[in-house]
Design a protein around this motif. Structure first.
Motif, PDB file in Angstrom:
ATOM      1  N   LYS A 225       0.759  -1.152  -0.017  1.00 52.17           N
ATOM      2  CA  LYS A 225       0.041   0.211  -0.054  1.00 52.17           C
ATOM      3  C   LYS A 225       0.778   1.207  -0.018  1.00 52.17           C
ATOM      4  N   VAL A 270     -14.943  10.270   7.659  1.00 47.55           N
ATOM      5  CA  VAL A 270     -15.030   8.659   7.742  1.00 47.55           C
ATOM      6  C   VAL A 270     -16.737   8.603   8.013  1.00 47.55           C
ATOM      7  N   HIS A 275     -14.937   3.738  10.392  1.00 50.36           N
ATOM      8  CA  HIS A 275     -13.711   3.141   9.529  1.00 50.36           C
ATOM      9  C   HIS A 275     -13.874   3.252   8.233  1.00 50.36           C
ATOM     10  N   ILE A 319     -12.833  -5.706  12.611  1.00 55.67           N
ATOM     11  CA  ILE A 319     -13.959  -4.840  12.439  1.00 55.67           C
ATOM     12  C   ILE A 319     -15.084  -5.803  11.907  1.00 55.67           C
ATOM     13  N   SER A 327     -10.989 -10.550   7.538  1.00 58.86           N
ATOM     14  CA  SER A 327     -10.116  -9.452   7.837  1.00 58.86           C
ATOM     15  C   SER A 327      -8.990  -9.390   7.245  1.00 58.86           C
ATOM     16  N   ARG A 330      -9.640  -7.538   3.823  1.00 59.76           N
ATOM     17  CA  ARG A 330      -9.647  -6.202   4.270  1.00 59.76           C
ATOM     18  C   ARG A 330      -8.334  -5.544   4.600  1.00 59.76           C
ATOM     19  N   PHE A 331      -7.631  -6.326   5.211  1.00 55.03           N
ATOM     20  CA  PHE A 331      -6.225  -5.724   5.675  1.00 55.03           C
ATOM     21  C   PHE A 331      -5.517  -5.062   4.214  1.00 55.03           C
ATOM     22  N   GLN A 334      -8.341  -2.896   1.698  1.00 55.23           N
ATOM     23  CA  GLN A 334      -9.143  -1.286   1.947  1.00 55.23           C
ATOM     24  C   GLN A 334      -8.033  -0.277   2.101  1.00 55.23           C
ATOM     25  N   THR A 336      -7.461   3.101   3.663  1.00 57.17           N
ATOM     26  CA  THR A 336      -7.687   3.588   4.933  1.00 57.17           C
ATOM     27  C   THR A 336      -7.372   5.308   5.131  1.00 57.17           C
ATOM     28  N   VAL A 337      -8.291   5.846   5.978  1.00 59.97           N
ATOM     29  CA  VAL A 337      -7.799   7.105   6.716  1.00 59.97           C
ATOM     30  C   VAL A 337      -7.965   6.751   8.230  1.00 59.97           C
ATOM     31  N   ASN A 338      -6.816   7.044   8.625  1.00 61.30           N
ATOM     32  CA  ASN A 338      -6.244   6.760   9.891  1.00 61.30           C
ATOM     33  C   ASN A 338      -5.807   8.080  10.664  1.00 61.30           C
ATOM     34  N   GLU A 364      -3.364   9.586   8.237  1.00 62.12           N
ATOM     35  CA  GLU A 364      -2.648   9.082   7.205  1.00 62.12           C
ATOM     36  C   GLU A 364      -3.479   8.203   6.454  1.00 62.12           C
ATOM     37  N   ARG A 366      -3.723   5.148   3.866  1.00 61.52           N
ATOM     38  CA  ARG A 366      -2.824   4.047   3.080  1.00 61.52           C
ATOM     39  C   ARG A 366      -3.889   3.721   1.717  1.00 61.52           C
ATOM     40  N   ALA A 433       0.389  -4.670   3.694  1.00 56.64           N
ATOM     41  CA  ALA A 433      -0.704  -3.635   3.999  1.00 56.64           C
ATOM     42  C   ALA A 433       0.236  -2.724   4.833  1.00 56.64           C
ATOM     43  N   GLY A 434       1.405  -2.671   5.135  1.00 54.04           N
ATOM     44  CA  GLY A 434       2.274  -1.719   5.362  1.00 54.04           C
ATOM     45  C   GLY A 434       2.901  -1.037   4.094  1.00 54.04           C
TER      46      GLY A 434
ATOM     47  N   HIS B 248       0.539  -0.661  14.968  1.00 55.88           N
ATOM     48  CA  HIS B 248       0.907  -0.186  13.488  1.00 55.88           C
ATOM     49  C   HIS B 248      -0.237   0.379  12.924  1.00 55.88           C
ATOM     50  N   SER B 250      -1.283   0.431   9.786  1.00 54.91           N
ATOM     51  CA  SER B 250      -1.732  -0.481   9.067  1.00 54.91           C
ATOM     52  C   SER B 250      -2.987  -1.217   9.328  1.00 54.91           C
ATOM     53  N   HIS B 252      -5.434  -0.574  10.892  1.00 50.61           N
ATOM     54  CA  HIS B 252      -6.658   0.368  10.907  1.00 50.61           C
ATOM     55  C   HIS B 252      -7.731  -0.213   9.674  1.00 50.61           C
ATOM     56  N   ALA B 253      -7.028  -0.901   8.596  1.00 54.68           N
ATOM     57  CA  ALA B 253      -7.921  -1.748   7.576  1.00 54.68           C
ATOM     58  C   ALA B 253      -8.951  -2.619   8.052  1.00 54.68           C
ATOM     59  N   ARG B 254      -8.191  -3.278   9.552  1.00 56.02           N
ATOM     60  CA  ARG B 254      -9.317  -4.244   9.946  1.00 56.02           C
ATOM     61  C   ARG B 254      -9.580  -4.282  11.312  1.00 56.02           C
ATOM     62  N   ILE B 255      -9.097  -3.277  11.934  1.00 56.41           N
ATOM     63  CA  ILE B 255      -9.281  -3.015  13.403  1.00 56.41           C
ATOM     64  C   ILE B 255      -9.834  -1.546  13.583  1.00 56.41           C
ATOM     65  N   GLU B 256     -10.975  -1.381  14.533  1.00 56.66           N
ATOM     66  CA  GLU B 256     -11.493  -0.078  14.611  1.00 56.66           C
ATOM     67  C   GLU B 256     -10.512   0.601  15.577  1.00 56.66           C
ATOM     68  N   SER B 257     -10.849   2.071  15.354  1.00 55.84           N
ATOM     69  CA  SER B 257     -10.169   3.098  15.956  1.00 55.84           C
ATOM     70  C   SER B 257     -10.647   3.782  16.835  1.00 55.84           C
ATOM     71  N   TRP B 260     -11.097   7.481  16.007  1.00 57.87           N
ATOM     72  CA  TRP B 260     -12.368   8.012  15.187  1.00 57.87           C
ATOM     73  C   TRP B 260     -13.836   7.598  15.972  1.00 57.87           C
ATOM     74  N   LYS B 264     -16.695  10.700  16.618  1.00 55.90           N
ATOM     75  CA  LYS B 264     -18.064  10.323  16.183  1.00 55.90           C
ATOM     76  C   LYS B 264     -19.045  10.687  17.591  1.00 55.90           C
TER      77      LYS B 264
END
Lengths: 500, 500
Positions: A225, A270, A275, A319, A327, A330-331, A334, A336-338, A364, A366, A433-434, B248, B250, B252-257, B260, B264
């Motif tokens: 990514k 978001v 997410h 998620i 997952s 997705r990893f 996807q 992302t906007v982190n 950041e 991705r 994914a990194g 890390h 990266s 966030h593509a599969r883990i909630e933040s 965020w 919200k």
């Protein structure tokens, strides 16, 4: 290099055996040469660790570039020169062995920031430490990310030359000093006509890495990514609606709050699920995973990996409570906007009655193919402008787009060949994914295959007690000498695949 | 005391003259007594400053309470005792002079945190320093907020006794050590039967303050907003959807933040304008300004005050670009939801590729009549629960509701009388936009008038180089001795107003 935390290379598809690498001529002689120079290699790595370049702290610049230039010349590159940029200088070097095939090598000579207080041994001492269950490791800042693997690569080309041979391929090396600050000026390096001309003759570019798993298995990644870092700031510096400093909070009754304004702007980026990116047009160029990519992901899943990975990451769920394979899809797929960080006003214990004069969010992206950095940044700015957030300042601090390399490119075929010949079990992942700035080679104008390659083990990149294995107690896992030989074998495999 | 930054007392409505205070018997003798003890009073203030109580740092507890008890006994209170609470202990003292009228006094013996590096002289040394255009000031943590005014009050009652008189009123003193952490346990003090019984005999309660403007004018405030501080936290500690530490980015593509999720939740608390509270039912009990309150605000406006105030606050505009009078009406009448601070993940320079494991917002409500702390907190919790934010942890760290005192109460009438008799010009403000815990006296079960009172000048509360004027070079502005005499005069005025 932005390493993955808790990445599982997964799925052993062949049994590990001792390295054979039948394709490398006079391999025994080369092994002897590698072993003979081991002490010199470790010492050279320790010396390199002792001189850290940290772009974020303006530390070790420009000394690090000069040191990198000397390392290249010492390893047999016929010419090596400093390439100035608007930031930290880079190094460009070439080794012409008269071969038919040319390979590009990407180095990063900078390292991540560190706090010595968090380390069990001084981070610049690069001490040799016993690591239970693994062997003897060198512990120091940058040893795995990325000086250790890179020093092993230099040792490989020295060994070939020491045994009286010419390298099977010509080399073009580009080494940057700003990888840890998102390679802000690296495109300037590749744009230098001499550098671009040299790289354009290469069959591809790779970065030496240590990506071997504990069970000896390795991985091939077909891209990564992109990552773009930026900050949103609201406050007295962006509009006279806001105070210039933190003031007494009672004033919020009549004075606008930078912190609330930042929240309102962030909220639009978001969806309510917390997410899914909601920037206008965000998914326009996003390519879904192909059937082959999904197949590769499914093949890479070890049945017992999920629980360990959740433990390592400190989470109980993915998620949407998705299953492991979903997952992982997705990893890898996807964009992302982190939010990396939030900071405004009072940040200590409890509360303090202030109206902050400034609020900042560090974010950041991705990115996945076919998104580009410019596209993402332009869309962000347009999204905020459309909603009237003129008082929200956007600063892009660095970044680059995604990269992707074909499975049948010479670079990847040679990796498979080297692993197969050596009996190293491996999986193929469609994407990392990194991120790493392979897009500089992978995108226009060069359009080259770009990949990470290397065996051996290490950990703690961006963390305290970063380590890289020198002597492995597990015969399936490579120590420094085997890692060095893997680079030797890879160069021969590259030459053979290119000439097929 | 949560002092106002940049508050303008405004609108001189009479010319300043030298203090007369015809109502105080044998005033010349009292002035002599006050002047004779000035050195002792300054030394006593310096000694008090040298022993800071800072509840947030658990510093000077319980020593501060014991010191406060001794100060009360030394000033002539016949009894003084420590009142334990679930937090920092308070002090309760009584001085029965056999008078018909009893007055309650509120002290805070704690001070705000400080960083000595930011001070021009050591914050606990309480040095005497020349202040250009003002006179000789004492500089130290707590000198204006609130030890200086309180020490002047103690000096006043000592002077009355030193001149062989009985006080014109009986005194009930309650002193707390947690004012700077929102008086978390102060209701426990007033709930002690002995304390409540003593206070219930009082005509009102006041806190000594130094609120004189540079032109010598003073202000009467008829109440103060309430303040409730709370923190919202999301992260691994609140749900297993989130990582327990920063990981890390990266992932966030599969883990909630958590960051965020916090954004919200926050986004629902104020309207899109960035300032109007949007918590369900928030305005139900909010009383609009009365015609008299608007009149008082209009009367308090000095024609040239706006520009100076904007400069002091570092802003160019009020909310909605409103005019100054409208901004003041907003200031005194609007209940707010303020973000004091935001903190999550990486907060240093530039960016860092992490997914934060924790995100926190520090917030505060400012409440107006007839809102209560319980109402506001209950509504916040219901609002978040209704929207499914079960993973957002709400911690209320302290606070209290608003207070309001009638213009024709004995407490306020005596203030007007004292100012009028002394020729001190003054304005009346309907409310202080800052807060103090007067609701403990003002609300049920005591339902007493409660107010701030005092002359003299100081500044830098909650900031470096806090100061309190000892010798004033401006004849219209009171120094320590005049401030002390103002408390003497006020006690006599209280006795006379109570007996009219």
């Amino acid at each position: 290099m932005k390493r993955l935390t808790g990445m599982t290379m997964a799925a052993v598809i062949a049994l590990a055996v001792a390295p054979l690498a039948a394709e490398t001529p006079n391999r025994e002689e080369l092994v002897t040469a590698v072993e003979a120079q081991q002490g010199t290699t470790v010492k050279a790595l320790q010396d390199w660790v002792a001189l850290p370049t940290i772009a974020a702290e303006k530390r070790g610049t420009p000394e690090g570039a000069e040191y990198m230039r000397k390392l290249a010349l010492d390893a047999g590159f016929q010419q090596a020169k400093i390439i100035p940029t608007d930031g930290v200088p880079a190094v460009f070097a070439t080794l012409d062995s008269g071969a038919k095939t040319t390979v590009g090598i990407y180095f990063m000579y900078d390292v991540k920031q560190f706090d010595p207080a968090e380390w069990s041994s001084p981070p610049l001492d690069a001490k040799l430490v016993e690591r239970p269950g693994e062997g003897t490791a060198i512990v120091g800042r940058g040893v795995v990310n990325q000086k250790g693997p890179q020093m092993a690569f230099l040792a490989a080309i020295k060994a070939i030359q020491a045994s009286g041979r010419k390298l099977p391929v010509n080399l073009v090396l580009v080494a940057e000093g700003e990888e840890e600050v998102a390679s802000t000026h690296f495109d300037q390096v590749v744009a230098v006509p001499e550098v671009q001309a040299a790289l354009s003759t290469a069959v591809g570019v790779f970065i030496p890495s240590a990506n071997q798993n504990r069970d000896g298995s390795a991985g091939i990644t077909l891209g990564a990514k992109g990552a773009v870092e930026f900050q949103l700031v609201v406050g007295g510096e962006t509009s006279d609606k806001y105070p210039k400093t933190d003031i007494h909070s009672s004033n919020h009754a009549r004075i606008e709050s930078p912190a609330w304004r930042l929240v309102k702007a962030l909220d639009t980026l978001v969806a309510d699920d917390g997410h899914t990116p909601a920037i206008d047009g965000w998914f326009e160029n996003v390519q879904p995973l192909t059937a082959r990519q999904k197949e590769l992901i499914a093949q890479s899943v070890k049945p017992d990996a999920e629980a360990g990975e959740k433990t390592l990451l400190g989470v109980g769920r993915w998620i949407n409570d998705e299953d492991y394979v979903t997952s992982l899809e997705r990893f890898f797929s996807q964009p992302t906007v982190n939010i990396q960080g939030l900071v405004a006003g009072y940040t200590g214990e409890g509360g303090k009655t202030v109206l902050p004069g400034r609020a900042e969010a560090k974010l950041e992206f991705r990115l996945v193919p076919n998104m580009t950095k410019d596209e993402a940044v332009t869309k962000l700015r347009a999204h905020l402008a459309k909603r009237g957030f003129d008082d929200v300042q956007v600063t892009v601090s660095g970044g680059y787009g995604p990269n992707e390399t074909e499975e049948d490119s010479i670079l990847i075929r040679a990796q498979k060949r080297m692993f197969d010949d050596s009996g190293v079990p491996y999986t193929i992942r469609p994407r990392n994914a990194g991120s790493w700035p392979g897009v500089v080679f992978n995108g226009p104008p060069l359009n080259l295959p770009a990949s990470q390659f290397g065996l051996g083990r290490g950990g703690g990149a961006h963390a305290p007690n970063e380590w890289f294995l020198i002597e492995s107690t597990n015969p399936k896992v490579y120590g420094l000498d085997e890692v060095t030989m893997a680079y030797v074998d890879y160069l021969y495999a590259l030459a053979e695949e290119a000439e097929r």
